[in-house]
Design an enzyme around this catalytic site. Structure first.
Site, PDB file in Angstrom:
ATOM      1  N   THR A 178      31.509  39.305  54.767  1.00  0.00           N
ATOM      2  CA  THR A 178      32.514  39.829  53.838  1.00  0.00           C
ATOM      3  C   THR A 178      33.490  38.708  53.517  1.00  0.00           C
ATOM      4  O   THR A 178      33.666  37.780  54.313  1.00  0.00           O
ATOM      5  CB  THR A 178      33.298  40.981  54.482  1.00  0.00           C
ATOM      6  N   GLU A 324      29.106  45.112  51.629  1.00  0.00           N
ATOM      7  CA  GLU A 324      28.624  46.186  52.514  1.00  0.00           C
ATOM      8  C   GLU A 324      27.672  47.143  51.796  1.00  0.00           C
ATOM      9  O   GLU A 324      27.042  47.978  52.433  1.00  0.00           O
ATOM     10  CB  GLU A 324      29.814  46.999  53.055  1.00  0.00           C
ATOM     11  N   LYS A 432      54.490  50.728  47.299  1.00  0.00           N
ATOM     12  CA  LYS A 432      55.237  51.949  47.587  1.00  0.00           C
ATOM     13  C   LYS A 432      56.690  51.751  47.160  1.00  0.00           C
ATOM     14  O   LYS A 432      57.436  50.991  47.770  1.00  0.00           O
ATOM     15  CB  LYS A 432      55.161  52.309  49.064  1.00  0.00           C
ATOM     16  N   TRP A 437      53.760  56.106  45.317  1.00  0.00           N
ATOM     17  CA  TRP A 437      52.731  55.078  45.223  1.00  0.00           C
ATOM     18  C   TRP A 437      52.535  54.607  43.785  1.00  0.00           C
ATOM     19  O   TRP A 437      52.538  55.406  42.846  1.00  0.00           O
ATOM     20  CB  TRP A 437      51.397  55.584  45.763  1.00  0.00           C
TER      21      TRP A 437
HETATM   22  P1  AMP Z   1      32.814  41.698  47.958  1.00  0.00           P
HETATM   23  O1  AMP Z   1      32.391  42.324  49.220  1.00  0.00           O
HETATM   24  O2  AMP Z   1      33.344  40.318  48.112  1.00  0.00           O
HETATM   25  O3  AMP Z   1      31.745  41.785  46.934  1.00  0.00           O
HETATM   26  O4  AMP Z   1      34.062  42.524  47.410  1.00  0.00           O
HETATM   27  C1  AMP Z   1      33.986  43.913  47.185  1.00  0.00           C
HETATM   28  C2  AMP Z   1      35.246  44.383  46.525  1.00  0.00           C
HETATM   29  O5  AMP Z   1      35.379  43.809  45.226  1.00  0.00           O
HETATM   30  C3  AMP Z   1      35.282  45.872  46.271  1.00  0.00           C
HETATM   31  O6  AMP Z   1      35.653  46.598  47.410  1.00  0.00           O
HETATM   32  C4  AMP Z   1      36.315  45.967  45.163  1.00  0.00           C
HETATM   33  O7  AMP Z   1      37.634  45.925  45.664  1.00  0.00           O
HETATM   34  C5  AMP Z   1      36.057  44.708  44.370  1.00  0.00           C
HETATM   35  N1  AMP Z   1      35.195  45.011  43.216  1.00  0.00           N
HETATM   36  C6  AMP Z   1      33.869  44.840  43.100  1.00  0.00           C
HETATM   37  N2  AMP Z   1      33.449  45.239  41.885  1.00  0.00           N
HETATM   38  C7  AMP Z   1      34.533  45.683  41.213  1.00  0.00           C
HETATM   39  C8  AMP Z   1      34.752  46.237  39.923  1.00  0.00           C
HETATM   40  N3  AMP Z   1      33.768  46.393  39.045  1.00  0.00           N
HETATM   41  N4  AMP Z   1      36.013  46.599  39.608  1.00  0.00           N
HETATM   42  C9  AMP Z   1      37.038  46.439  40.471  1.00  0.00           C
HETATM   43  N5  AMP Z   1      36.886  45.912  41.694  1.00  0.00           N
HETATM   44  C10 AMP Z   1      35.661  45.540  42.062  1.00  0.00           C
END
Ligand code: AMP
Length: 537
Positions: A178, A324, A432, A437
């Site tokens: 991650t 994930e 907040k 929120w």
């Molecule tokens: P990663 O594990 O680095 O691919 O990051 C995943 C995170 O990227 C997700 O939990 C979101 O917060 C963000 N993310 C991925 N796709 C999108 C999307 N289309 N719009 C907004 N946030 C996104």
């Protein structure tokens, strides 16, 4: 008692390799080399070489579950590793070359990577990660290998007589970490089965829609959640692949998109922002395939960007996912009954994250339970499915999984009457203010629709009276600017007054993570005192 009568064929990577070799063998795979020359090969050659690579790895002692790391750009040899390492029973660990060397060293150590396969152009980075403590039993270099072993010799060393192991679908196939914007990076380990199922569903017409009529250029790196799984999909269905190598600047990408007649591409919003600007500056230079589809994810696609590309006859397709979730979770496509909806509705829906793909289930839950489909109530997005992680490699943060089997994404979302999910924030980024929120992502997405704004991030900053107040950090388009009052007026129609940022900070660039997301932790640190003496009402 009835016993089923069907064959129990394990869902393993050899199914993809055999298909690619036998039925898609003649399909081209093009890679741009560091010197910008184009290398052309076919799936047939790649699969033959991948099998030899696998045999060679077995001969060198790689066995079931052993990790072989890659430190590479997107190119044909990386695809050979995607196939060859798991064919040997090993686990491909794609190291993210954009991370700090200390972090890469930590991740390689945490995963117990045994071998490393690295691009010649990344050897300076390799030296840094070794200086940071990383150790590999063997290092193979694609290109001039110097003191290290040569990747070509590794492939050539595979002996036809060496048996490849039989694979089980629950075996590990690959691992990604991650991005670790909060806390240490954590390993997610994909199985053969999760990868095959993800591949099948990603290919579907209402998912990412790939077929043998397509030519795909994955801008998204192969070290970032397997380039969203697209190389596996392409090999299975016979899509021609065009790999950009290390050249990711807009003119280089546009040269390739145009010369290779690419029909589908994939990348984060920043890539498409750059492409839009290059096209606007030079409208006739790069003839693109009409209707070229550009899959966008990783961060929210601003609605304005979707509109701008439509104007150019090109289509942005918005998808959401995570490391994930392998990563495809949701895709935003208009269902047929909404294709005739008014323009504002259509764009609003396309800018949302969409609906889950088949076999993925989502729900949005807050402290009161599942949120109503009212497009207003926010909750945390939960997800489950056959390609969603059930835990992290070292069982870190088990609280990310609910007792009833859902993964807590950490994304805040709401649901509309059509079931479309819209992400409004990360749980950790919500603001907040006076006990209420505020969703920072919603405001920044709206701000990016202002004609003067190129990019905007909204963060919560400590405030003596309201505990936190939103601050807009903005990059204006070249030769454009706007006052705080104008930006607030622009937002006022969409949001309650207390959501509007109290101040704007103009910057040249917004700091980003290795995966192209806004680095809000850094922004919050930079601007933490911005409202320290504020006494407004
Ligand atoms: P990663 O594990 O680095 O691919 O990051 C995943 C995170 O990227 C997700 O939990 C979101 O917060 C963000 N993310 C991925 N796709 C999108 C999307 N289309 N719009 C907004 N946030 C996104």
């Amino acid at each position: 008692m009835t016993t089923a009568t069907m064959m129990d064929v394990p869902l393993t990577i050899d199914l993809v390799v055999e298909r690619a070799e036998r039925w898609n063998g003649a399909v081209e795979v093009v890679s741009r080399r560091p010197d910008k020359s184009l290398h052309r090969t076919t799936y047939k050659v790649i699969c033959e070489r991948a099998r030899r690579l696998a045999r060679s790895l077995v001969q060198l002692g790689i066995g079931r579950g052993d990790k072989v790391a890659t430190l590479m750009w997107n190119h044909a040899e990386h695809l050979e590793c995607y196939f060859g390492i798991p064919l040997a029973g090993g686990v491909t660990h794609t190291l993210n070359l954009r991370l700090h060397p200390d972090e890469i060293a930590f991740i390689a150590g945490d995963a117990h990577d045994r071998f490393l396969i690295v691009d010649e152009v990344l050897l300076p980075l390799y030296d840094k990660i070794v200086a940071a403590g990383a150790r590999f039993e063997k290092v193979f270099v694609v290109g001039k290998h110097g003191v290290h072993d040569n990747y070509e010799d590794l492939v050539a060393g595979g002996n036809d007589k060496t048996a490849l192991p039989s694979l089980a679908e629950s075996d590990a196939l690959g691992t990604c970490y991650t991005s670790g914007t909060t806390g240490k990076p954590k390993g997610v380990i994909y199985t053969h089965r999760s990868t095959i199922l993800h591949t099948l569903v990603a290919a579907l017409p209402d998912s990412l829609q790939l077929s043998r009529s397509d030519t795909l250029l994955p801008v998204v790196p192969m070290f970032h959640v397997n380039a969203w799984g697209l190389p596996f999909v392409s090999a299975l269905v016979g899509t021609k692949l065009v790999f950009p190598g290390p050249h990711l600047d807009p003119p280089s990408l546009l040269d390739l998109l145009s010369s290779e007649k690419v029909t589908v591409s994939a990348g984060v919003p920043t890539i498409w922002l750059g492409i839009r600007e290059a096209l606007d500056g030079n409208p006739n230079k790069w003839p693109l395939q009409p209707g070229l589809r550009m899959i966008v994810g990783g961060s929210a696609a601003p609605e304005q960007l979707i509109r701008d590309f439509d104007r150019l006859g090109l289509t942005l397709l918005h998808a959401w996912g995570m490391t994930e979730t392998s990563p495809i979770g949701t895709v935003s496509r208009l269902p047929p009954h909404l294709e005739a909806a008014d323009e504002a509705t259509r764009y609003r829906l396309r800018a949302k994250q969409g609906v889950p793909t088949p076999l993925v289930d989502v729900r949005v839950r807050n402290w009161q339970g599942d949120v109503p489909a009212d497009d207003k109530t926010n909750g945390e997005l939960l997800v489950r499915g056959p390609w969603v992680a059930a835990r992290y490699a070292n069982n870190e943060t088990p609280e990310r999984w609910t007792k009833d089997g859902w993964f807590r994404t950490g994304d805040v979302a709401r649901v509309d009457e059509h079931g479309f999910i819209q992400l409004t924030d990360r749980v950790a980024d919500m603001i907040k203010s006076g006990g209420e929120w505020i969703c920072s992502q919603e405001i920044e997405n709206a701000l990016m629709g202002h004609p003067a704004v190129r990019e905007a991030a909204v963060i919560g900053v400590p405030h003596p009276k309201w505990s936190e107040r939103p601050l807009a950090v903005v990059v204006f388009k070249p030769d454009a600017t706007a006052e705080l009052g104008q930006l607030r007026d622009f937002l006022a129609a969409k949001f309650p007054k207390f959501w509007l940022p109290d101040a704007v900070e103009v910057v040249e660039a917004i700091p980003r993570t290795s995966a192209g997301k806004f680095k809000k932790t850094e922004l919050r640190e930079i601007f933490k005192d911005r409202y320290a003496r504020a006494t407004d009402d």
